[in-house]
Scaffold this active site. Structure first.
Site, PDB file in Angstrom:
ATOM      1  N   HIS A  54      75.291 -86.675 -47.363  1.00 22.94           N
ATOM      2  CA  HIS A  54      74.826 -87.453 -48.514  1.00 22.94           C
ATOM      3  C   HIS A  54      73.701 -88.374 -48.041  1.00 22.94           C
ATOM      4  O   HIS A  54      73.935 -89.301 -47.260  1.00 22.94           O
ATOM      5  CB  HIS A  54      75.972 -88.272 -49.110  1.00 22.94           C
ATOM      6  CG  HIS A  54      77.072 -87.423 -49.663  1.00 22.94           C
ATOM      7  ND1 HIS A  54      77.043 -86.896 -50.930  1.00 22.94           N
ATOM      8  CD2 HIS A  54      78.236 -86.982 -49.103  1.00 22.94           C
ATOM      9  CE1 HIS A  54      78.136 -86.177 -51.151  1.00 22.94           C
ATOM     10  NE2 HIS A  54      78.875 -86.209 -50.040  1.00 22.94           N
ATOM     11  N   ARG A  56      71.556 -89.930 -50.302  1.00 24.26           N
ATOM     12  CA  ARG A  56      71.479 -90.992 -51.319  1.00 24.26           C
ATOM     13  C   ARG A  56      70.125 -91.143 -52.001  1.00 24.26           C
ATOM     14  O   ARG A  56      70.037 -91.856 -52.991  1.00 24.26           O
ATOM     15  CB  ARG A  56      71.900 -92.346 -50.727  1.00 24.26           C
ATOM     16  CG  ARG A  56      73.296 -92.389 -50.119  1.00 24.26           C
ATOM     17  CD  ARG A  56      74.356 -91.992 -51.109  1.00 24.26           C
ATOM     18  NE  ARG A  56      75.703 -92.192 -50.572  1.00 24.26           N
ATOM     19  CZ  ARG A  56      76.769 -91.489 -50.961  1.00 24.26           C
ATOM     20  NH1 ARG A  56      76.641 -90.545 -51.888  1.00 24.26           N
ATOM     21  NH2 ARG A  56      77.957 -91.733 -50.436  1.00 24.26           N
ATOM     22  N   ASN A 273      87.400 -89.226 -49.720  1.00 22.89           N
ATOM     23  CA  ASN A 273      87.874 -88.211 -50.660  1.00 22.89           C
ATOM     24  C   ASN A 273      87.472 -86.829 -50.147  1.00 22.89           C
ATOM     25  O   ASN A 273      86.279 -86.558 -50.008  1.00 22.89           O
ATOM     26  CB  ASN A 273      87.239 -88.464 -52.031  1.00 22.89           C
ATOM     27  CG  ASN A 273      87.888 -87.643 -53.122  1.00 22.89           C
ATOM     28  OD1 ASN A 273      88.869 -86.956 -52.894  1.00 22.89           O
ATOM     29  ND2 ASN A 273      87.331 -87.692 -54.315  1.00 22.89           N
ATOM     30  N   ASP A 300      80.321 -84.663 -44.013  1.00 20.34           N
ATOM     31  CA  ASP A 300      80.497 -85.419 -45.259  1.00 20.34           C
ATOM     32  C   ASP A 300      80.034 -86.864 -45.060  1.00 20.34           C
ATOM     33  O   ASP A 300      80.657 -87.820 -45.520  1.00 20.34           O
ATOM     34  CB  ASP A 300      81.946 -85.380 -45.749  1.00 20.34           C
ATOM     35  CG  ASP A 300      82.088 -85.802 -47.222  1.00 20.34           C
ATOM     36  OD1 ASP A 300      81.058 -86.044 -47.876  1.00 20.34           O
ATOM     37  OD2 ASP A 300      83.237 -85.909 -47.693  1.00 20.34           O
TER      38      ASP A 300
END
Length: 429
Positions: A54, A56, A273, A300
């Protein structure tokens, strides 16, 4: 730049000299005027490839940018990362995907490969521009609504059918929202009840994995299971592979080492998560990575600004940093994993799954020079404040990890030299 990488231990075995010409390609002999990199005592691996990052940008540049994420990736030994689609705006159009790809090239430190959303706005209802994203300059091949599950079986089936036409793959965040809703944040069990935290049962992952492998069989398409976290999911994936179903899977470094008991202190750094699981799940994940049931390690990497993470546990954002520490965590969690297997799960398999032809290749003449040189004997104590990331949600702070990235070479250029960022410019094409 041309290089002579002298005295490297290739995959931890034979000692070799590697030669790189000024086109960024491995060659048979030392080019004239080449810079020498002393690699004695260092293990040479193909550059690492992360299936799940990620970055962003666009939308949350306070947490990470494509440049800072690329810097963190290079320091971690990566030469390619897949940038997930849950940005703002979502990467669900050809224009959005191309912009992420262009920003990655401007950073010039790793190959930034955009992941396209499966559905418009990650809403789970209408398919995004899958074909247009694939035909764009970004050549998107992997699609995911990560952060959300494509929970509608009809939509998932349609996505699998669509991407089959161009050899694409759908990467699924497996979380049945009727069994684990948006508030779920702790592995469901005695601990979640004692802490008063909403439970996230393993079955909420496993039922989606089971459904999706059957949809993959029905459609003849490819499904990838993101961040596998339970022994039950491992069983389903192992069965599906035995049936010849086109399924691949990844596990995160944190699910290989951290367990749910860390939540007893309500530290939101450990809110992720899917959630951290009990030791029996961790053991099953390690075994599955070793035997090939799980194909790859994916970070992740999920940076968050302090104002999103520093809350009461139930209100804090999900996610942890991972790019700079992944190799050390894998080596710490699985000290008997051979260097050839490290290359398999952190470079070769991820590149194959993502369709990145120039990545994960043998360090041999004719191949692109993407390589990481690692000190296998180093022990590094993680300091979150020393990270290249803009965020500090680092679960490894203060922990000692095994092995250290010393040099990273991307497309024949040193992006990391002696453990620090080297000068790197944008690619020209």
């Amino acid at each position: 730049m041309s290089l002579v990488i002298k005295g490297a231990s290739l995959l931890g075995e034979e000692t070799v000299d590697l030669f790189v010409d000024d086109t960024g390609t491995f060659v048979d002999a030392a080019p004239a005027g080449a810079e020498t990199v002393d690699a004695s005592g260092l293990v040479a691996l193909p550059g690492l490839v992360d299936l799940h990052t990620h970055l962003r940008e666009p939308g949350r540049e306070d947490a990470e940018t494509i440049l800072t994420g690329s810097q963190a990736a290079a320091l971690g030994g990566y030469t390619a990362v897949l940038a997930m689609a849950n940005t703002s705006p979502v990467t669900d159009t050809a224009e959005a995907a191309t912009r992420v790809w262009e920003l990655g090239r401007e950073a010039g430190l790793v190959h930034v490969q955009p992941v396209g959303a499966v559905t418009r706005g990650l809403a789970g209802e209408e398919l995004a521009e899958l074909g247009l994203m694939h035909r764009s300059r970004a050549r998107v091949t992997v699609f995911s609504d990560d952060g959300k599950c494509v929970h509608d079986a009809r939509v998932m089936r349609r996505a699998l059918e669509y991407v089959k036409a161009f050899g694409g793959v759908v990467s699924q965040h497996s979380q049945d929202p009727s069994l684990a809703g948006p508030a779920a944040c702790c592995h469901e069990g005695e601990l979640s009840g004692r802490l008063g935290l909403p439970g996230w049962p393993g079955i909420a992952e496993e039922v989606v994995v089971a459904r999706d492998v059957m949809l993959a069989r029905h459609t003849g398409s490819r499904v990838h299971v993101a961040h596998v976290s339970t022994a039950g999911s491992v069983e389903v994936i192992r069965w599906a592979k035995a049936q010849g179903i086109s399924v691949t899977a990844e596990v995160t470094p944190h699910h290989l080492l951290l367990t749910t008991d860390l939540l007893t202190g309500y530290d939101p750094t450990y809110k992720v998560n899917p959630p951290l699981r009990p030791q029996e799940d961790v053991a099953a994940l390690r075994a599955a990575l070793l035997d090939g049931t799980i194909d790859a390690v994916a970070t992740d990497h999920a940076p968050h600004a302090r104002h999103d993470k520093e809350h009461a546990f139930v209100d804090a954002a999900f996610g942890m940093l991972g790019l700079e520490t992944a190799l050390g965590v894998v080596r710490t969690a699985l000290p008997d994993l051979s260097w050839a297997d490290v290359a398999r799960v952190m470079s070769v398999a991820p590149a194959r799954i993502a369709g990145l032809a120039g990545q994960g290749q043998p360090l041999a003449p004719g191949n692109p020079a993407h390589v990481v040189l690692v000190d296998p004997d180093a022990t590094v104590t993680v300091d979150r404040d020393a990270s290249a990331s803009l965020s500090r949600n680092n679960p490894w702070h203060g922990r000692a990890l095994t092995s250290q990235v010393v040099h990273t070479v991307y497309a024949g250029r040193l992006t990391v030299r002696d453990g620090a960022l080297a000068q790197a410019g944008a690619l020209s094409s």
